[in-house]
Design an enzyme around this catalytic site. Sequence first.
Site, PDB file in Angstrom:
ATOM      1  N   LEU A  88       0.905  -1.313   0.007  1.00 31.58           N
ATOM      2  CA  LEU A  88       0.083   0.019   0.002  1.00 31.58           C
ATOM      3  C   LEU A  88       0.919   1.390   0.023  1.00 31.58           C
ATOM      4  CD1 LEU A  88      -2.929  -0.936   2.383  1.00 31.58           C
ATOM      5  CD2 LEU A  88      -2.835  -0.687  -0.026  1.00 31.58           C
ATOM      6  N   CYS A  89       1.887   1.311  -0.825  1.00 33.24           N
ATOM      7  CA  CYS A  89       2.599   2.385  -0.806  1.00 33.24           C
ATOM      8  C   CYS A  89       3.064   2.665  -2.362  1.00 33.24           C
ATOM      9  CB  CYS A  89       3.914   2.373  -0.148  1.00 33.24           C
ATOM     10  SG  CYS A  89       4.836   0.777  -0.232  1.00 33.24           S
ATOM     11  N   GLY A  90       2.050   2.905  -3.186  1.00 35.08           N
ATOM     12  CA  GLY A  90       2.148   2.979  -4.668  1.00 35.08           C
ATOM     13  C   GLY A  90       3.002   2.164  -5.140  1.00 35.08           C
ATOM     14  N   SER A 241       6.149   7.493  -0.084  1.00 36.62           N
ATOM     15  CA  SER A 241       5.474   7.024  -1.222  1.00 36.62           C
ATOM     16  C   SER A 241       4.007   6.620  -0.574  1.00 36.62           C
ATOM     17  CB  SER A 241       6.201   5.786  -1.615  1.00 36.62           C
ATOM     18  OG  SER A 241       6.012   5.468  -2.808  1.00 36.62           O
TER      19      SER A 241
END
Lengths: 287, 136
Positions: A88-90, A241
Amino acid sequence: MPSLIDFRRRIRSVKNTQQITKAMKMVAAAKLRRAQQQAVQSRPYAHLLGDMLASVAAAGAEDCDHPLLAQRTEKKILLVFLAGEKGLCGAFNGQLFREGQAFLKAHAGKDISFEFVGRKGRDFFRRRKVKEAGEWTNVLVSVKFQTARDLAKKLADGFSAGEYDAVYTIYSEFRSALSQTPIAKRLLPLKPHNEDEQPGMREEFIFAQPAETMLARLLPRYLEIALYQAMLESAASEHASRMTAMDAATRNAGEMVDRLTLTLNRKRQAAITTEIIEVVSGAAAAS
Amino acid sequence: MANKLHLEVASPEGSLVSEEVDDVQAPASDGYIGILPGHAPLLTELGAGVLTFTQAGVPRHIALVDGFLEAQPHRVRVLASSASWVDAAEVERARIALQRASDILGEHVMEEDVEDAEAAVAAAKAKLDAWEKSRG
């Protein structure tokens, strides 16, 4: 055809998700601040260490053959792969994986083993059956200098013993909260000379210990701080990010709620209109 | 400024001191050394111990573990793997750490554990010494 109830449910669910992404964004922002602060605080040490190394090197320890400086033909390579601890950080982890695979391609035919820092890198490359030298998971949540020390010791020992001919690292360089780029760097053999150093500026030092001994003590420290800073940058990049990704997600959820609300209202209006027409036409028929 | 030293103490966790001081005593690996303004350029390794410096007659103490010192006539720079001001809470922790490490050394253990334990003992002792000194 979804009913009004379905629409309301949908809106509620999107709103819940939005609250979660919003909270994650805030948490990431707080963690980012901490990682950045740590990075800033480690800078004076790194700077001083670089200076001292330069002084020692200038004092004639340049051509000493310390094991950490030994240049060998690169056959066995150790890659320290710093990736995220969580998803979940792009595009953060994906970019690093691509860099890792590019590295594998560029060094094809050589014996490459991986030292994983961060859970995600391990998960990704384990499925691709690469050689593993070790893993350090859950260390990037809050970066400790001790971790960098332990890792540096392991690398230095392995390199000195000839287990590896070179040690590289891939990590995410923290440019700003909006821009992080994965880079590959060589850690060992070390090259401690600052290119921007002006000769002649140095004073003659008295050495309490021979310059070679000093160098032998300073070099491992240099590796430690390099790793520590890489870990901090990587952690900061991950948080940055995630912050950006969650910000975008929160905005998207907001847009979705607006759109759904609009459709819901339209449907409700249509239902009311139909009802009125029914009543009116019923009344007209009765009269 | 002529009779002052600029002292900088940095560890990976942050910079502790960056101030003008009158003198510095540092735990070099082969015994304490004193540095006054005008000292000849010197590079030395530091062991675990107490770094003391004086500002306007008031001594202050920092517990150090493993480091390096660079002295120049008007500047002293110290790099330490770990450096800390010592307060009452820190002393309590150091006592516990010392106890635990001594226990480990008391038993027969593997070589690498001994190394770690000895380092822990040295670090804890440095903190206790710094505390003693700062209380006079």
